[in-house]
Motif scaffolding. Structure first.
Motif, PDB file in Angstrom:
ATOM      1  N   THR A 168       1.154  -1.192  -0.278  1.00 20.46           N
ATOM      2  CA  THR A 168      -0.233  -0.124  -0.005  1.00 20.46           C
ATOM      3  C   THR A 168       0.538   1.323  -0.136  1.00 20.46           C
ATOM      4  OG1 THR A 168      -0.128   0.133   2.670  1.00 20.46           O
ATOM      5  CG2 THR A 168      -1.676  -1.552   1.095  1.00 20.46           C
ATOM      6  N   GLY A 169       1.993   0.686   0.381  1.00 24.32           N
ATOM      7  CA  GLY A 169       3.012   2.121   0.050  1.00 24.32           C
ATOM      8  C   GLY A 169       2.865   3.452   2.640  1.00 24.32           C
ATOM      9  N   TYR A 170       1.814   2.968   2.690  1.00 22.73           N
ATOM     10  CA  TYR A 170       2.156   2.440   3.971  1.00 22.73           C
ATOM     11  C   TYR A 170       2.690   1.889   5.486  1.00 22.73           C
ATOM     12  CZ  TYR A 170      -1.333   6.625   3.415  1.00 22.73           C
ATOM     13  OH  TYR A 170      -1.682   7.971   3.128  1.00 22.73           O
ATOM     14  N   PRO A 171       3.335   2.114   5.419  1.00 26.15           N
ATOM     15  CA  PRO A 171       4.756   0.758   5.903  1.00 26.15           C
ATOM     16  C   PRO A 171       4.294   0.061   7.360  1.00 26.15           C
ATOM     17  CG  PRO A 171       6.147   3.200   5.992  1.00 26.15           C
ATOM     18  CD  PRO A 171       4.328   4.144   5.548  1.00 26.15           C
ATOM     19  N   VAL A 172       3.209   0.433   7.671  1.00 26.04           N
ATOM     20  CA  VAL A 172       2.721   0.358   8.832  1.00 26.04           C
ATOM     21  C   VAL A 172       1.445  -0.922   8.425  1.00 26.04           C
ATOM     22  CG1 VAL A 172       1.154   1.237   9.380  1.00 26.04           C
ATOM     23  CG2 VAL A 172       1.751   0.020  11.673  1.00 26.04           C
ATOM     24  N   VAL A 173       0.740  -0.701   7.760  1.00 20.45           N
ATOM     25  CA  VAL A 173      -0.088  -1.175   7.638  1.00 20.45           C
ATOM     26  C   VAL A 173       0.428  -2.646   6.147  1.00 20.45           C
ATOM     27  CG1 VAL A 173      -2.009  -1.320   4.982  1.00 20.45           C
ATOM     28  CG2 VAL A 173      -1.795   0.588   6.157  1.00 20.45           C
ATOM     29  N   ASP A 174       1.499  -2.331   5.415  1.00 18.54           N
ATOM     30  CA  ASP A 174       2.001  -3.687   5.610  1.00 18.54           C
ATOM     31  C   ASP A 174       3.543  -4.430   5.947  1.00 18.54           C
ATOM     32  OD1 ASP A 174       1.327  -2.009   2.383  1.00 18.54           O
ATOM     33  OD2 ASP A 174       3.026  -0.680   2.473  1.00 18.54           O
ATOM     34  N   ALA A 175       3.589  -3.887   7.088  1.00 19.22           N
ATOM     35  CA  ALA A 175       4.455  -4.455   8.068  1.00 19.22           C
ATOM     36  C   ALA A 175       3.422  -5.768   7.982  1.00 19.22           C
ATOM     37  CB  ALA A 175       5.045  -3.801   8.971  1.00 19.22           C
ATOM     38  N   ALA A 176       2.050  -5.204   8.799  1.00 16.30           N
ATOM     39  CA  ALA A 176       0.884  -5.954   9.428  1.00 16.30           C
ATOM     40  C   ALA A 176       0.059  -7.030   8.844  1.00 16.30           C
ATOM     41  CB  ALA A 176      -0.731  -5.040   9.537  1.00 16.30           C
ATOM     42  N   MET A 177       0.488  -6.443   7.298  1.00 22.32           N
ATOM     43  CA  MET A 177      -0.495  -7.835   6.326  1.00 22.32           C
ATOM     44  C   MET A 177       1.166  -8.751   6.258  1.00 22.32           C
ATOM     45  SD  MET A 177      -3.492  -6.752   5.744  1.00 22.32           S
ATOM     46  CE  MET A 177      -4.036  -8.258   4.858  1.00 22.32           C
ATOM     47  N   ARG A 178       1.767  -8.218   5.930  1.00 17.07           N
ATOM     48  CA  ARG A 178       3.037  -9.443   5.721  1.00 17.07           C
ATOM     49  C   ARG A 178       3.489 -10.557   6.691  1.00 17.07           C
ATOM     50  NH1 ARG A 178       7.884  -5.997   2.335  1.00 17.07           N
ATOM     51  NH2 ARG A 178       5.939  -5.168   1.143  1.00 17.07           N
ATOM     52  N   GLN A 179       3.161  -9.726   8.018  1.00 15.62           N
ATOM     53  CA  GLN A 179       3.404 -10.554   9.570  1.00 15.62           C
ATOM     54  C   GLN A 179       2.047 -11.640   9.155  1.00 15.62           C
ATOM     55  OE1 GLN A 179       1.971  -9.170  13.128  1.00 15.62           O
ATOM     56  NE2 GLN A 179       3.005  -9.599  13.536  1.00 15.62           N
TER      57      GLN A 179
ATOM     58  N   ARG B 240     -14.913   7.275  13.301  1.00 11.50           N
ATOM     59  CA  ARG B 240     -13.373   6.675  13.334  1.00 11.50           C
ATOM     60  C   ARG B 240     -12.464   6.244  12.465  1.00 11.50           C
ATOM     61  NH1 ARG B 240     -15.323   2.352  15.320  1.00 11.50           N
ATOM     62  NH2 ARG B 240     -16.078   2.919  17.316  1.00 11.50           N
ATOM     63  N   ILE B 241     -11.192   6.849  11.949  1.00 10.44           N
ATOM     64  CA  ILE B 241     -10.907   6.554  10.589  1.00 10.44           C
ATOM     65  C   ILE B 241      -9.334   6.744  11.336  1.00 10.44           C
ATOM     66  CG2 ILE B 241     -10.145   7.438   8.538  1.00 10.44           C
ATOM     67  CD1 ILE B 241     -13.022   8.306   8.343  1.00 10.44           C
ATOM     68  N   PHE B 242      -8.917   5.369  11.336  1.00  8.90           N
ATOM     69  CA  PHE B 242      -7.264   5.237  11.856  1.00  8.90           C
ATOM     70  C   PHE B 242      -6.709   6.045  10.660  1.00  8.90           C
ATOM     71  CE2 PHE B 242      -6.883   1.422  14.996  1.00  8.90           C
ATOM     72  CZ  PHE B 242      -7.997   2.633  15.484  1.00  8.90           C
ATOM     73  N   ASN B 243      -5.516   7.586  10.773  1.00  3.29           N
ATOM     74  CA  ASN B 243      -4.299   8.129  10.446  1.00  3.29           C
ATOM     75  C   ASN B 243      -2.973   7.087  10.674  1.00  3.29           C
ATOM     76  OD1 ASN B 243      -1.993   9.378   9.459  1.00  3.29           O
ATOM     77  ND2 ASN B 243      -2.990  11.319  10.338  1.00  3.29           N
ATOM     78  N   PRO B 244      -3.293   6.186   9.595  1.00  5.54           N
ATOM     79  CA  PRO B 244      -1.432   5.274   9.110  1.00  5.54           C
ATOM     80  C   PRO B 244      -0.338   5.338   9.766  1.00  5.54           C
ATOM     81  CG  PRO B 244      -3.038   5.464   7.096  1.00  5.54           C
ATOM     82  CD  PRO B 244      -3.461   5.689   7.772  1.00  5.54           C
ATOM     83  N   VAL B 245      -0.258   6.921   9.654  1.00  5.12           N
ATOM     84  CA  VAL B 245       1.094   7.131   9.922  1.00  5.12           C
ATOM     85  C   VAL B 245       0.984   7.428  11.591  1.00  5.12           C
ATOM     86  CG1 VAL B 245       2.419   8.902   9.475  1.00  5.12           C
ATOM     87  CG2 VAL B 245       1.642   8.416   8.036  1.00  5.12           C
ATOM     88  N   SER B 246      -0.089   8.282  12.253  1.00  7.93           N
ATOM     89  CA  SER B 246      -0.015   8.593  13.638  1.00  7.93           C
ATOM     90  C   SER B 246      -0.081   7.024  14.305  1.00  7.93           C
ATOM     91  CB  SER B 246      -1.262   9.360  14.118  1.00  7.93           C
ATOM     92  OG  SER B 246      -2.353   9.448  13.485  1.00  7.93           O
ATOM     93  N   GLN B 247      -0.561   6.332  13.770  1.00 11.04           N
ATOM     94  CA  GLN B 247      -0.927   5.028  14.774  1.00 11.04           C
ATOM     95  C   GLN B 247       0.555   4.138  14.487  1.00 11.04           C
ATOM     96  OE1 GLN B 247      -3.794   3.363  16.131  1.00 11.04           O
ATOM     97  NE2 GLN B 247      -4.576   5.344  16.162  1.00 11.04           N
TER      98      GLN B 247
END
Length: 383
Positions: free
Chosen positions: A238-249, A314-321
């Motif tokens: 997705t280009g958002y590191p935390v999202v991509d890390a989670a999906m690869r986990q 309720r919409i999470f900001n992937p960067v601040s999270q």
């Protein structure tokens, strides 16, 4: 069925199981005996004063806490009274059959391992649970890893440990707590057990929520059909590191941290505005702890289509999270090797570098633009 003296089993409360057991009751003509063990309090026990089921967690939890908890019972060995129908080996699918790579780090199975993990967690980590449970780094299934979660979800899912055992162990830990903060931390963990049973109760009383939104009006939201974007989310591109890390986990372990589940679910349903069932089904195909009620409840909570009173904003900001729950980027660097050499100030948003990594994609959406798109889609239904 001729010759059947009695069939004894614990109840399963999912829509499929309820239908199955109803049919078995008819076929077995009074010889099927079902017991409550998968929950501390069955869905029929946690009702409002008017006999109706709760739709909101907080009053449900209040009622759940008020009820006396069933005691654990030490059962002696049966010394051969039961025997296996077969050795079962031909019934056990391989990792490949389940769609996983053969190198997946599967947690050790069995009741003994479940009890060991429970006691180890209650001996110390539970007292810091409230402050550490959302930290993303750490794998609960690897020995020696510093992790704020118990890692018990697969054992609950497959009946290797019961909520009675878990609650009793937490109750003993609470009695040993030395400070109010430690007691509050244990109570927070107990609340997660209540959340698990709340979602089981909701799905039992409202089986329509398994395949459609709990709140039917949200079926009218103009969710997008975007197969390429869905695939990028599934594959961690997705280009958002935390999202991509989670999906690869998820792909590597068949497990994902609960905070990460909320982040990726919010991203799919709000940033990409893709229907929540796409994520629900994908998770159930990959999670080793995939529970129909917990997975369904979690996805609808994130999507804003579930039991919350005003959930759509309720919409999470992937960067601040990411900055809050993976502050030094350890989680990202573990699962997104393309970013291991990115300096700390840019690990959560590498696109801000003067020379972003060439082997990592830019963000597939602008979060702030996507947020407004999502709010507009939900407000349209609300109005």
């Amino acid at each position: 069925m001729d010759g059947v003296i009695g069939v004894y089993a614990n109840r399963d409360y999912s829509p499929y199981a309820v239908k199955r057991d109803s049919e078995l009751t008819r076929l077995l003509s009074g010889t099927l005996h079902l017991f409550d063990d998968a929950m501390l309090h069955s869905p029929e026990q946690t009702l409002k004063g008017d006999g109706m089921p709760f739709k909101v967690y907080t009053p449900y939890k209040r009622r759940w806490l008020e009820l006396p908890k069933p005691a654990t019972t030490e059962v002696p060995p049966f010394h051969g009274r039961f025997s296996l129908l077969s050795d079962g080996q031909e019934l056990i699918p391989t990792l490949s059959d389940l769609g996983f790579g053969e190198t997946i780090d599967v947690a050790p199975a069995g009741e003994g391992e479940a009890l060991r993990r429970l006691e180890a967690f209650m001996d110390g980590p539970v007292f810091d649970y409230k402050t550490r449970r959302d930290l993303l780094a750490g794998d609960p299934f690897l020995p020696g890893e510093d992790c704020g979660t118990s890692g018990l979800s697969p054992y609950f899912r497959f009946g290797m440990i019961s909520p009675r055992q878990a609650y009793a162990a937490a109750d003993r830990a609470r009695a040993r707590a030395e400070t109010d903060a430690q007691r509050e931390s244990v109570d927070t963990w107990i609340s997660e057990v209540a959340w698990r049973e709340f979602y089981m109760s909701v799905l039992y009383h409202f089986p329509h929520a398994y395949n459609t939104s709990f709140r039917p009006e949200y079926e009218k939201v103009a969710f997008r059909h975007a197969p390429d974007e869905l695939r990028a989310w599934q594959e961690g591109r997705t280009g958002y590191p935390v999202v991509d890390a989670a999906m690869r986990q998820l792909q590597a372990l068949g497990w994902m941290h609960n905070r990460a589940r909320m982040i990726v679910a919010s991203f799919l349903t709000k940033d990409l505005l893709i229907y929540w069932r796409e994520g629900d089904v994908f998770f159930m195909k990959h999670l080793i702890d995939g529970d129909p009620a917990a997975n369904n409840g979690g996805w609808q909570w994130s999507a804003g289509t579930g039991t919350d009173a005003q959930p759509y904003f309720r919409i999470f900001n992937p960067v601040s999270q990411s900055q809050k729950f993976d502050p030094d980027g350890a989680y990202i660097r573990r699962w997104v090797p393309e970013l291991r050499d990115v300096p700390d100030p840019f690990i959560h948003e590498p696109w801000a570098m003067s020379s972003p990594p060439k082997n990592y994609p830019p963000p597939m959406v602008d979060h702030h633009v996507a947020r407004e798109r999502s709010l507009a889609a939900f407000k349209e239904v609300k109005s």
